[in-house]
Scaffold this motif. Structure first.
Motif, mmCIF file in Angstrom:
data_model
loop_
_atom_site.group_PDB
_atom_site.id
_atom_site.type_symbol
_atom_site.label_atom_id
_atom_site.label_comp_id
_atom_site.label_asym_id
_atom_site.label_seq_id
_atom_site.Cartn_x
_atom_site.Cartn_y
_atom_site.Cartn_z
ATOM 1 N N UNK A 154 34.202 -16.630 -38.299
ATOM 2 C CA UNK A 154 33.479 -15.757 -37.369
ATOM 3 C C UNK A 154 34.259 -15.562 -36.074
ATOM 4 N N UNK A 155 35.072 -16.550 -35.682
ATOM 5 C CA UNK A 155 35.858 -16.449 -34.450
ATOM 6 C C UNK A 155 36.925 -15.363 -34.536
ATOM 7 N N UNK A 156 37.289 -14.951 -35.764
ATOM 8 C CA UNK A 156 38.330 -13.928 -35.924
ATOM 9 C C UNK A 156 37.764 -12.510 -35.996
ATOM 10 N N UNK A 157 36.425 -12.377 -35.955
ATOM 11 C CA UNK A 157 35.788 -11.056 -36.053
ATOM 12 C C UNK A 157 35.741 -10.411 -34.671
ATOM 13 N N UNK A 158 36.216 -9.178 -34.588
ATOM 14 C CA UNK A 158 36.238 -8.485 -33.289
ATOM 15 C C UNK A 158 34.891 -7.842 -32.967
ATOM 16 N N UNK A 159 34.383 -7.008 -33.874
ATOM 17 C CA UNK A 159 33.095 -6.339 -33.642
ATOM 18 C C UNK A 159 32.022 -7.090 -34.436
ATOM 19 N N UNK A 160 31.415 -8.089 -33.796
ATOM 20 C CA UNK A 160 30.471 -8.949 -34.508
ATOM 21 C C UNK A 160 29.157 -8.238 -34.840
ATOM 22 N N UNK A 161 28.727 -7.334 -33.954
ATOM 23 C CA UNK A 161 27.487 -6.587 -34.207
ATOM 24 C C UNK A 161 27.624 -5.750 -35.476
ATOM 25 N N UNK A 162 28.767 -5.071 -35.607
ATOM 26 C CA UNK A 162 28.995 -4.233 -36.789
ATOM 27 C C UNK A 162 29.121 -5.093 -38.051
ATOM 28 N N UNK A 163 29.774 -6.258 -37.921
ATOM 29 C CA UNK A 163 29.942 -7.142 -39.079
ATOM 30 C C UNK A 163 28.597 -7.655 -39.581
ATOM 31 N N UNK A 164 27.713 -8.042 -38.665
ATOM 32 C CA UNK A 164 26.388 -8.524 -39.067
ATOM 33 C C UNK A 164 25.562 -7.409 -39.692
ATOM 34 N N UNK A 165 25.686 -6.204 -39.132
ATOM 35 C CA UNK A 165 24.920 -5.081 -39.697
ATOM 36 C C UNK A 165 25.378 -4.774 -41.121
ATOM 37 N N UNK A 166 26.702 -4.816 -41.338
ATOM 38 C CA UNK A 166 27.209 -4.564 -42.695
ATOM 39 C C UNK A 166 26.663 -5.604 -43.672
ATOM 40 N N UNK A 167 26.655 -6.880 -43.259
ATOM 41 C CA UNK A 167 26.143 -7.939 -44.127
ATOM 42 C C UNK A 167 24.650 -7.770 -44.382
ATOM 43 N N UNK A 168 23.895 -7.498 -43.320
ATOM 44 C CA UNK A 168 22.443 -7.330 -43.465
ATOM 45 C C UNK A 168 22.106 -6.160 -44.391
ATOM 46 N N UNK A 169 22.902 -5.075 -44.293
ATOM 47 C CA UNK A 169 22.663 -3.909 -45.160
ATOM 48 C C UNK A 169 22.880 -4.273 -46.621
ATOM 49 N N UNK A 170 23.949 -5.032 -46.896
ATOM 50 C CA UNK A 170 24.238 -5.439 -48.276
ATOM 51 C C UNK A 170 23.133 -6.352 -48.798
ATOM 52 N N UNK A 171 22.700 -7.307 -47.978
ATOM 53 C CA UNK A 171 21.649 -8.233 -48.407
ATOM 54 C C UNK A 171 20.352 -7.494 -48.697
ATOM 55 N N UNK A 172 19.996 -6.533 -47.848
ATOM 56 C CA UNK A 172 18.756 -5.772 -48.027
ATOM 57 C C UNK A 172 18.816 -4.930 -49.296
ATOM 58 N N UNK A 173 19.973 -4.300 -49.520
ATOM 59 C CA UNK A 173 20.088 -3.377 -50.657
ATOM 60 C C UNK A 173 20.279 -4.104 -51.986
ATOM 61 N N UNK A 174 20.977 -5.227 -51.971
ATOM 62 C CA UNK A 174 21.426 -5.823 -53.236
ATOM 63 C C UNK A 174 20.893 -7.216 -53.527
ATOM 64 N N UNK A 175 20.167 -7.807 -52.575
ATOM 65 C CA UNK A 175 19.711 -9.183 -52.789
ATOM 66 C C UNK A 175 18.267 -9.355 -52.309
ATOM 67 N N UNK A 176 17.425 -8.400 -52.710
ATOM 68 C CA UNK A 176 16.029 -8.420 -52.249
ATOM 69 C C UNK A 176 15.281 -9.643 -52.739
ATOM 70 N N UNK A 177 15.745 -10.222 -53.873
ATOM 71 C CA UNK A 177 15.041 -11.380 -54.426
ATOM 72 C C UNK A 177 15.244 -12.639 -53.594
#
Length: 448
Positions: free
Chosen positions: A300-323
């Motif tokens: 996580x220390x190497x991520x520049x835009x952390x807000x965008x990185x979290x949003x990308x992860x949250x979008x994937x989790x919502x779309x593909x891992x609803x269970x």
């Protein structure tokens, strides 16, 4: 002496496939021809966290003693006499046969605990078919698919709870029993570095080369909360097409085995890469096996835009891992140690939810509210009348709904109940099982 587990059942129900799956390698020959296994085969393996001796027996058949089938049956009966536990396997796809019923009656008279394994129960329809086996009087059927590996986690759990003379620290709910934690993820995501950070020592060899960890390594440890943990650092899983060397195939098998043995899985993601198909596949496998999941978002220390990185992860989790809706995500750096201290509290919180049981009264008040808010739909013009719900087990939370034609409940209404259960009882990030049981009703046709 290792505890002995014997696998019994009619010919061609999948005993040898189950044996191979549990041992982790192809020892027994598997074929669609009944009677391929004539001699008992045995192997040592770990099931439910315990090292055991596993016996694959010839098929049980009604036959005169002097015939080959009769001698095969005698060999199987001898295996039962030396067994500490029997796995009685039936074919859920073809349904119960008179042979299944006869051998179940015989097994009930033996002085050995029996687990009823409903094999070939792929998918929801297979699981529903497995419920027919309740009439054998051998307790809850355990739906599995030995060929595809489905349901093995539930079988491991059942063995762990049933096998006699389990050491005190391994007993269900024992105060000194360690939490079983698997660290999973793709090669070079930082799993070994994370384990070293948790332990505070260089226990695992680390480096930039992918695949340094070849086998699963068990580590006993006490975390900051004072609780015992059995950590398993697994070799990373790759896409099947890229697993070319036999050693990597063994590593992948070890990772999957660790997932089946654990209670909580920490899925390590490289924050620079995010969650891709490989990680989603692992998370789905963990959910299918009923394991709780916590995501460690490493580097996580190497991520520049952390807000965008979290949003990308949250979008994937919502779309593909609803269970696994609402699962915990802990950003950290295993290399520097920043954020690592937040991981085990998240694991413990998820573990507590995974273990939680809801009292029947409270559960049915919620259930009645859900029914009044949105009644079950008509199916083929007939009404589904749901009556009550129970929660027979946790680990993972399992709700059983009873009612007339309950087994015909559509998938979208099942999701409505599961999501409502999660929300009402605050159970994010853990698998929730919903099972249905029809009840006999002499007025069923009149109701339609």
């Amino acid at each position: 002496m290792l505890p002995t587990i014997a696998i019994l059942g009619r010919p061609n129900v999948g005993k040898s496939s189950l044996f191979n799956r549990l041992v982790g390698r192809k020892i027994a020959i598997v074929d669609d021809t009944p009677g391929v296994t004539r001699d008992r085969k045995e192997g040592e393996t770990r099931i439910g966290g315990r090292k055991v001796r596993l016996l694959d027996t010839a098929g049980l058949e009604e036959a005169p003693p002097e015939t080959i089938q009769g001698r095969m049956r005698a060999s199987s009966e001898a295996a039962v006499r030396e067994a500490d536990l029997v796995l009685f396997v039936i074919d859920a796809r073809s349904g119960l046969t008179p042979g299944d019923r006869a051998f179940a009656t015989w097994l009930r008279r033996q002085a050995v605990p029996v687990l009823l394994v409903a094999n070939k129960a792929e998918g929801r329809l297979g699981t529903q078919a497995a419920l027919e086996a309740y009439e054998l009087g051998l307790g809850d059927p355990i739906p599995v698919s030995a060929e595809h590996g489905d349901g093995m986690g539930g079988l491991h759990d059942a063995v762990r709870e049933t096998l006699p003379e389990v050491a005190a620290e391994e007993e269900e709910g024992g105060p000194d029993r360690p939490l079983r934690l698997a660290i999973i993820g793709r090669p070079n995501a930082g799993k070994s570095t994370l384990l070293n950070a948790l332990l505070g020592e260089e226990r695992m060899i680390t480096g930039p080369e992918p695949g340094l960890t070849r086998d699963s390594v068990a580590v006993e440890w006490t975390d900051s909360t004072g609780g015992k943990v059995r950590l398993v650092d697994t070799a990373g899983l790759r896409k099947k097409a890229r697993i070319e060397q036999a050693l990597e195939k063994m590593s992948a098998a070890a990772s999957i085995a660790a997932l089946k043995e654990c209670e909580v899985a920490v899925l390590v993601l490289d924050a620079l890469l995010g969650m891709e198909e490989q990680e989603l596949r692992l998370a789905r496998l963990a959910e299918r096996e009923g394991r709780a999941v916590v995501i460690a978002l490493n580097k996580w220390d190497a991520v520049e835009d952390r807000t965008a990185a979290r949003k990308r992860l949250d979008d994937v989790l919502t779309a593909s891992l609803a269970q696994l809706k609402g699962l915990s995500v802990v950003p950290l750096s295993a290399q520097t140690g920043r954020g690592v201290e937040k991981l085990m509290p998240a694991v413990r919180a998820t573990y507590a939810l995974w273990n939680r049981r809801i009292p029947t009264g409270e559960l049915n008040r919620w259930f009645e509210a859900m029914l009044s808010r949105h009644a079950p739909p008509l199916v083929d013009g007939r009404r589904i009348k749901l009556r009550y719900a129970t929660m027979p087990k946790a680990r993972p939370p399992t709700v059983v709904v009873f009612g007339t034609r309950a087994e015909e409940l559509p998938e979208d209404y099942r999701r409505y109940l599961v999501n409502g259960f999660r929300e009402a009882f605050d159970m994010p990030g853990v698998p929730v099982r919903l099972q249905t049981r029809g009840t006999s009703n002499p007025y069923a046709e009149a109701e339609g």
